[in-house]
Design a protein around this motif. Structure first.
Motif, PDB file in Angstrom:
ATOM      1  N   GLU A  89      39.454  29.863  25.213  1.00  0.00           N
ATOM      2  CA  GLU A  89      39.170  31.196  25.559  1.00  0.00           C
ATOM      3  C   GLU A  89      37.528  31.373  24.734  1.00  0.00           C
ATOM      4  O   GLU A  89      36.807  32.389  25.214  1.00  0.00           O
ATOM      5  N   SER A  90      37.026  30.433  23.956  1.00  0.00           N
ATOM      6  CA  SER A  90      35.796  30.530  23.434  1.00  0.00           C
ATOM      7  C   SER A  90      34.613  30.054  24.137  1.00  0.00           C
ATOM      8  O   SER A  90      34.799  28.852  24.834  1.00  0.00           O
ATOM      9  N   ARG A  91      33.587  30.428  24.160  1.00  0.00           N
ATOM     10  CA  ARG A  91      32.234  29.767  24.756  1.00  0.00           C
ATOM     11  C   ARG A  91      31.814  28.552  23.988  1.00  0.00           C
ATOM     12  O   ARG A  91      30.915  27.903  24.619  1.00  0.00           O
ATOM     13  N   PHE A  92      32.213  28.356  22.897  1.00  0.00           N
ATOM     14  CA  PHE A  92      31.610  27.536  21.740  1.00  0.00           C
ATOM     15  C   PHE A  92      32.677  26.310  21.753  1.00  0.00           C
ATOM     16  O   PHE A  92      33.920  26.629  21.782  1.00  0.00           O
ATOM     17  N   PRO A  93      32.109  25.196  21.377  1.00  0.00           N
ATOM     18  CA  PRO A  93      33.078  24.048  21.191  1.00  0.00           C
ATOM     19  C   PRO A  93      34.098  24.089  19.805  1.00  0.00           C
ATOM     20  O   PRO A  93      35.250  23.659  19.909  1.00  0.00           O
ATOM     21  N   GLU A  94      33.542  24.924  18.995  1.00  0.00           N
ATOM     22  CA  GLU A  94      34.421  25.095  17.740  1.00  0.00           C
ATOM     23  C   GLU A  94      34.518  26.480  17.363  1.00  0.00           C
ATOM     24  O   GLU A  94      33.406  27.142  17.710  1.00  0.00           O
ATOM     25  N   VAL A  95      35.562  26.990  16.853  1.00  0.00           N
ATOM     26  CA  VAL A  95      35.490  28.288  16.201  1.00  0.00           C
ATOM     27  C   VAL A  95      36.182  28.182  14.804  1.00  0.00           C
ATOM     28  O   VAL A  95      36.910  26.915  14.455  1.00  0.00           O
ATOM     29  N   ALA A  96      36.084  28.981  13.749  1.00  0.00           N
ATOM     30  CA  ALA A  96      36.403  28.746  12.566  1.00  0.00           C
ATOM     31  C   ALA A  96      37.828  29.531  12.277  1.00  0.00           C
ATOM     32  O   ALA A  96      38.070  30.808  12.812  1.00  0.00           O
ATOM     33  N   ARG A  97      38.802  28.897  11.484  1.00  0.00           N
ATOM     34  CA  ARG A  97      40.116  29.357  11.413  1.00  0.00           C
ATOM     35  C   ARG A  97      40.322  29.678   9.912  1.00  0.00           C
ATOM     36  O   ARG A  97      40.269  28.548   8.973  1.00  0.00           O
ATOM     37  N   LEU A  98      40.603  30.812   9.296  1.00  0.00           N
ATOM     38  CA  LEU A  98      40.750  31.106   7.902  1.00  0.00           C
ATOM     39  C   LEU A  98      42.224  30.674   7.664  1.00  0.00           C
ATOM     40  O   LEU A  98      43.345  31.205   8.033  1.00  0.00           O
ATOM     41  N   GLU A  99      42.444  29.757   6.716  1.00  0.00           N
ATOM     42  CA  GLU A  99      43.588  29.500   6.140  1.00  0.00           C
ATOM     43  C   GLU A  99      44.083  30.323   5.181  1.00  0.00           C
ATOM     44  O   GLU A  99      45.154  30.989   5.222  1.00  0.00           O
ATOM     45  N   ILE A 100      43.404  30.590   3.881  1.00  0.00           N
ATOM     46  CA  ILE A 100      43.617  31.385   3.090  1.00  0.00           C
ATOM     47  C   ILE A 100      42.433  31.383   1.930  1.00  0.00           C
ATOM     48  O   ILE A 100      41.790  30.575   1.604  1.00  0.00           O
ATOM     49  N   VAL A 101      41.759  32.857   1.766  1.00  0.00           N
ATOM     50  CA  VAL A 101      40.812  32.946   0.674  1.00  0.00           C
ATOM     51  C   VAL A 101      41.124  34.294  -0.160  1.00  0.00           C
ATOM     52  O   VAL A 101      41.864  35.183   0.619  1.00  0.00           O
ATOM     53  N   SER A 151      15.622  48.166  20.094  1.00  0.00           N
ATOM     54  CA  SER A 151      16.977  48.326  19.197  1.00  0.00           C
ATOM     55  C   SER A 151      18.051  47.417  19.710  1.00  0.00           C
ATOM     56  O   SER A 151      18.501  47.351  20.707  1.00  0.00           O
ATOM     57  N   TYR A 152      18.468  46.610  18.414  1.00  0.00           N
ATOM     58  CA  TYR A 152      19.626  45.827  18.734  1.00  0.00           C
ATOM     59  C   TYR A 152      20.736  46.158  17.846  1.00  0.00           C
ATOM     60  O   TYR A 152      20.501  46.753  16.927  1.00  0.00           O
ATOM     61  N   THR A 153      22.031  45.648  18.235  1.00  0.00           N
ATOM     62  CA  THR A 153      22.976  45.822  17.424  1.00  0.00           C
ATOM     63  C   THR A 153      23.845  44.497  17.442  1.00  0.00           C
ATOM     64  O   THR A 153      23.977  43.867  18.407  1.00  0.00           O
ATOM     65  N   ALA A 154      24.266  44.232  16.168  1.00  0.00           N
ATOM     66  CA  ALA A 154      25.030  42.957  15.892  1.00  0.00           C
ATOM     67  C   ALA A 154      26.724  42.992  15.873  1.00  0.00           C
ATOM     68  O   ALA A 154      26.893  44.428  15.446  1.00  0.00           O
ATOM     69  N   TYR A 155      27.379  42.464  16.459  1.00  0.00           N
ATOM     70  CA  TYR A 155      28.697  42.463  16.398  1.00  0.00           C
ATOM     71  C   TYR A 155      29.553  41.065  16.085  1.00  0.00           C
ATOM     72  O   TYR A 155      28.983  40.045  16.308  1.00  0.00           O
ATOM     73  N   PHE A 156      30.324  41.326  14.926  1.00  0.00           N
ATOM     74  CA  PHE A 156      31.227  40.064  14.736  1.00  0.00           C
ATOM     75  C   PHE A 156      32.449  39.994  15.507  1.00  0.00           C
ATOM     76  O   PHE A 156      33.090  41.023  15.673  1.00  0.00           O
ATOM     77  N   VAL A 157      32.344  38.918  16.396  1.00  0.00           N
ATOM     78  CA  VAL A 157      33.552  38.438  17.150  1.00  0.00           C
ATOM     79  C   VAL A 157      34.568  37.937  16.544  1.00  0.00           C
ATOM     80  O   VAL A 157      34.314  36.562  15.968  1.00  0.00           O
ATOM     81  N   TYR A 158      35.910  38.102  16.775  1.00  0.00           N
ATOM     82  CA  TYR A 158      36.816  37.624  16.188  1.00  0.00           C
ATOM     83  C   TYR A 158      38.369  37.781  16.817  1.00  0.00           C
ATOM     84  O   TYR A 158      38.307  38.451  17.538  1.00  0.00           O
ATOM     85  N   LYS A 159      39.191  37.018  16.320  1.00  0.00           N
ATOM     86  CA  LYS A 159      40.761  37.264  16.609  1.00  0.00           C
ATOM     87  C   LYS A 159      41.541  37.238  15.300  1.00  0.00           C
ATOM     88  O   LYS A 159      41.069  36.488  14.204  1.00  0.00           O
ATOM     89  N   LEU A 160      42.572  37.956  15.251  1.00  0.00           N
ATOM     90  CA  LEU A 160      43.735  37.749  14.205  1.00  0.00           C
ATOM     91  C   LEU A 160      44.813  37.184  14.842  1.00  0.00           C
ATOM     92  O   LEU A 160      45.251  37.504  15.921  1.00  0.00           O
ATOM     93  N   GLU A 161      45.071  35.978  13.937  1.00  0.00           N
ATOM     94  CA  GLU A 161      46.377  35.308  14.496  1.00  0.00           C
ATOM     95  C   GLU A 161      47.686  36.303  14.159  1.00  0.00           C
ATOM     96  O   GLU A 161      47.842  37.379  13.469  1.00  0.00           O
ATOM     97  N   GLU A 162      48.883  35.928  14.932  1.00  0.00           N
ATOM     98  CA  GLU A 162      49.980  36.692  14.618  1.00  0.00           C
ATOM     99  C   GLU A 162      50.482  36.680  13.104  1.00  0.00           C
ATOM    100  O   GLU A 162      51.088  37.872  12.724  1.00  0.00           O
TER     101      GLU A 162
END
Length: 305
Positions: free
Chosen positions: A140-152, A171-182
């Motif tokens: 579902e991502s437009r990019f070849p890779e996404v980053a997945r947070l293990e733990i920080v 005038s531009y607005t920036a948006y952080f695009v993400y998902k949260l795993e279960e």
């Protein structure tokens, strides 16, 4: 008795002075409106549609450097018989540029440039440390890779973009695009700090939540099942400011049509093309455990009027 089509158009001409102008002049006038206005006006009559569909109008809505941007696409862009059709394609489709690190499209309402910085194009603290972050692909991502947070415990993500490649005086607005795993952790009770500003200049941080329905938990009531590794524990809350009160104004995410969440980071006006714009999302104060975040990137698009 109903009027014939030609009679209707004759009546329209009697009620307007536009028909008295050469088509090239009408096209010049339409070019000072918006793509939406031109599409609406093209439905008024056949003689106005001819001017509204002309390349001289739609050339004004396309960026002046659209040819060079298209040339940098990783996939071929179809050839179209008119600039209007090209505009429609670019405003309804995105394509990857900069070796797949960014995507490009046009805002369909204004024709302004839209850029999307992939997770690989961002700076992620410890992003190349497998214990903390992993890299994977999602259909579902437009990019070849996404980053997945293990733990920080220290979450810091930021990116930059030159104002000169964006549409000027916009005038531009920036948006952080993400998902949260279960099995995410630490985002429903802990707030983030977000900002948009000029790189190298300290920006005012705003408070935001990545979870759409966060639960406020006072600091003295918060317990984490994980412990930061030594010696991080001793410095986890160093220089930490006060926790925001429940009555403070927060920014909350919205669910996009493509299934991702987006969180507004801030706005920027492209008044100086030499500026380097910094886009930031972080939690470097609480020292709280976080996991289960999937980062697609940061999107920059014209602010809603």
């Amino acid at each position: 008795m109903e009027k014939q089509k030609g009679e209707v158009e004759d009546d329209e001409k009697k009620n307007t002075c536009l028909w008295m102008l050469p088509e090239v002049c009408v096209a010049d006038i339409l070019a000072f409106t918006t793509p939406l206005d031109v599409c609406r006006l093209s439905l008024v009559s056949t003689w106005l549609k001819s001017a509204a569909d002309s390349d001289s109008v739609w050339a004004k809505f396309l960026p002046s450097d659209y040819r060079s941007v298209i040339a940098g696409s990783l996939t071929p862009i179809p050839e179209f018989p008119s600039l209007k059709e090209l505009f429609v394609y670019l405003s309804h489709n995105h394509f990857l540029i900069d070796q797949g690190l960014k995507s490009f499209s046009l805002d369909k309402w204004t024709g302004k440039k839209c850029y999307f910085l992939s997770a690989r194009d961002l700076n992620i603290t410890w992003g190349d440390t497998p214990e903390y972050w992993g890299w994977t692909s999602l259909p579902e991502s437009r990019f070849p890779e996404v980053a997945r947070l293990e733990i920080v415990w220290w979450l810091e993500i930021w990116g930059t973009i030159r104002a000169g490649i964006l549409s000027p005086l916009t005038s531009y607005t920036a948006y952080f695009v993400y998902k949260l795993e279960e099995d995410f952790y630490g985002f429903d009770t802990r707030y983030m700090e977000v900002s948009v500003g000029i790189s190298g200049v300290e920006s005012e941080m705003q408070v935001a939540y990545l979870h759409p329905e966060p639960q406020y938990v006072p600091e003295d009531s918060y317990e984490s099942p994980y412990s930061p590794p030594s010696p991080y524990q001793a410095f986890a809350r160093m220089d930490m400011g006060p926790w925001p009160a429940e009555s403070d104004s927060f920014t909350f995410p919205k669910l996009r049509d493509d299934g991702w969440f987006e969180l507004e980071l801030g706005e920027y006006f492209t008044g100086n093309e030499d500026d380097c714009i910094e886009l930031r999302m972080q939690d470097v104060k609480t020292g709280c455990t976080k996991r289960g975040l999937i980062v697609e990137g940061i999107e920059i698009r014209p602010s809603c009027m």
